[in-house]
Design a protein around this motif. Sequence first.
Motif: not given
Length: 171
Positions: A42-43, A75
């Motif tokens: 993920t980020t 997301w």
Amino acid sequence: MESAKKLLESLWVYGVAAAVDVPPTVEDTRRAVEAVAPIMHTTFGDIAAFEANLERADTAYTSEYIGLHTDNTYWTQPAGYNAYDRAEMSTIETDKVYEVYSAYQKLGRAITEPSREFQIKLQPGTTLFIDNFRVLHARKAFDGRRVMIFAYVLRDEFLSRLKVAGVFSGL
Ligand SMILES: [Fe+2]
């Protein structure tokens, strides 16, 4: 691994599970999470530790109270929806908006009913798993230093593990 199957069963039945006596390090927590499903990139990276240091413009990085919510609804493969991250209602007629908000208010009252609440004070060494599709979570305000290690898994990977482990036979 029998303990992995127990975690999967608890997550499937109750929407929560806990692994105890996990050494409170990123790598040991990674192994505990990967017993349930591969960690999602993920980020935030894949697995990370954070504390209330305002490193990001996110309430998680404070020591403030955070109300009931699910994570990462912004997301492309979100874990669910919550009251904080909703988009505008552009898919319904204007005269239906009141009905939606009325129903949403009833849902909110049902969700926040204290009898449906469970509180736990996390201790170092406990890895808590939450099914973001079914269970909301919150946090009380706190004092002092708290380091939290966190990771996400893709729901499809989780469902795959459930099926392969024989926890359920659907889908
Ligand atoms: Fe959260």
